[in-house]
Design a protein around this motif. Structure first.
Motif, PDB file in Angstrom:
ATOM      1  N   GLN A 133       0.839  -1.200   0.000  1.00 59.96           N
ATOM      2  CA  GLN A 133       0.000   0.000   0.000  1.00 59.96           C
ATOM      3  C   GLN A 133       0.872   1.248   0.000  1.00 59.96           C
ATOM      4  N   SER A 134       0.695   2.086  -1.010  1.00 60.83           N
ATOM      5  CA  SER A 134       1.423   3.358  -1.099  1.00 60.83           C
ATOM      6  C   SER A 134       2.915   3.175  -0.842  1.00 60.83           C
ATOM      7  N   GLY A 135       3.498   2.214  -1.527  1.00 61.66           N
ATOM      8  CA  GLY A 135       4.899   1.890  -1.292  1.00 61.66           C
ATOM      9  C   GLY A 135       5.836   3.061  -1.563  1.00 61.66           C
ATOM     10  N   PHE A 137       8.448   3.473  -3.081  1.00 58.39           N
ATOM     11  CA  PHE A 137       9.335   2.897  -4.093  1.00 58.39           C
ATOM     12  C   PHE A 137      10.054   4.009  -4.857  1.00 58.39           C
ATOM     13  N   VAL A 175      -1.262  -4.001  -5.293  1.00 63.43           N
ATOM     14  CA  VAL A 175      -0.666  -2.680  -5.115  1.00 63.43           C
ATOM     15  C   VAL A 175      -1.790  -1.645  -5.085  1.00 63.43           C
ATOM     16  N   CYS A 177      -2.615   2.728  -4.177  1.00 67.09           N
ATOM     17  CA  CYS A 177      -2.031   4.042  -3.919  1.00 67.09           C
ATOM     18  C   CYS A 177      -3.102   5.101  -4.136  1.00 67.09           C
ATOM     19  N   ARG A 186       5.415   6.722  -8.735  1.00 65.21           N
ATOM     20  CA  ARG A 186       6.322   5.622  -8.388  1.00 65.21           C
ATOM     21  C   ARG A 186       5.560   4.291  -8.367  1.00 65.21           C
ATOM     22  N   ASN A 187       4.392   4.287  -7.757  1.00 64.40           N
ATOM     23  CA  ASN A 187       3.627   3.048  -7.670  1.00 64.40           C
ATOM     24  C   ASN A 187       3.097   2.616  -9.031  1.00 64.40           C
ATOM     25  N   ARG A 188       2.629   3.566  -9.837  1.00 65.90           N
ATOM     26  CA  ARG A 188       2.201   3.215 -11.187  1.00 65.90           C
ATOM     27  C   ARG A 188       3.354   2.595 -11.968  1.00 65.90           C
ATOM     28  N   TYR A 203      -3.814  -3.818  -9.372  1.00 62.22           N
ATOM     29  CA  TYR A 203      -3.454  -2.452  -9.004  1.00 62.22           C
ATOM     30  C   TYR A 203      -4.711  -1.614  -8.826  1.00 62.22           C
ATOM     31  N   GLU A 205      -6.196   2.304  -7.600  1.00 57.78           N
ATOM     32  CA  GLU A 205      -5.995   3.693  -7.208  1.00 57.78           C
ATOM     33  C   GLU A 205      -7.257   4.201  -6.511  1.00 57.78           C
ATOM     34  N   HIS A 210      -1.933   9.899   1.304  1.00 59.12           N
ATOM     35  CA  HIS A 210      -1.041   8.992   2.028  1.00 59.12           C
ATOM     36  C   HIS A 210      -1.531   8.925   3.466  1.00 59.12           C
TER      37      HIS A 210
END
Length: 236
Positions: A133-135, A137, A175, A177, A186-188, A203, A205, A210
């Motif tokens: 969740q909302s990594g 990355f 995933v 976000c 970043r997550n996309r 995935y 959204e 956050h």
């Protein structure tokens, strides 16, 4: 729980389903920032409701808490060893777990998502699913300025390496976000990376930020895909 890998005592909160039976066998979900998920995302209530409604399978959940979060969750070999070589074996000794990768999932939000991914990266044959969740990355495509500060240096090195050579670390990855997060791009960007590694990816959204409310509200979708309950089998 004492940990030789982390050289400290680790706080752990265990969730058992309401109809827990010693003769049954349960999947295992390991949650990073467990105390915060319980306090700010009402994780116990969410699990009770999802399991009662048959959306999610009866599951044993280990809510773990970090020491120095920005160190232990930033691609730490010691943290990965604690989860995989110490925590999982101990839980399998003391509780009726199904065992095997398909019955194990690592979960986390923000830095916790990095910890989940990096642990599975170090032990690719142990965990069958990841719920990220909302990594955080954070990576760099050009230059070295990632804008995240010193705490993100080990994260950037890890994510850059993973993006350059994607590797299958689990069977399935969920995933999520929020579209109002700085981390949304970043997550996309990680979704095609995970798919290129041969993993099934879902995935999601949300029109959110956050926040714990965002992560709480995505739990039904994520957990019912990772560990579906009887109702999901009837209707999907």
């Amino acid at each position: 729980m004492p940990s030789r890998a982390l050289r400290r005592a680790c706080r752990l909160t265990l969730y058992l389903p309401a109809r827990f039976r010693a003769a049954a066998r349960y999947p295992l979900l390991i949650v990073h920032d467990g105390g915060d998920y319980l306090k700010y995302a009402a994780a116990q209530t969410v699990l009770d409701n999802l399991i009662h409604r048959l959306d999610v399978a009866e599951t044993i959940v280990a809510f773990t808490d970090p020491g120095d979060r920005l160190v232990e969750y930033a691609n730490s070999a010691a943290h990965a060893r604690y989860l995989t070589a110490e925590l999982v074996p101990r839980l399998e000794e003391e509780f009726p777990l199904a065992g095997g990768p398909s019955a194990r999932c690592l979960m986390g939000a923000s830095f916790g998502a990095v910890a989940a991914l990096s642990t599975a990266y170090r032990y690719p044959d142990v965990y069958g699913s990841l719920l990220l969740q909302s990594g955080s990355f954070v990576f760099t495509d050009i230059g070295n300025d990632h804008g995240g500060g010193p705490a993100f240096e080990p994260v950037v090195r890890f994510v850059n390496r993973y993006r350059a050579a994607p590797r299958r670390v689990a069977d399935r990855v969920f995933v999520s976000c929020g579209v109002y997060e700085p981390l949304i791009i970043r997550n996309r960007s990680m979704v095609p990376t995970f798919e290129a590694a041969g993993m099934a990816v879902r995935y999601v959204e949300a029109r959110d930020g956050h926040s714990w409310e965002n992560w709480r509200d995505r739990l039904r979708e994520g957990l019912s895909w990772i560990f579906p309950g009887p109702q999901k089998f009837y209707y999907e």
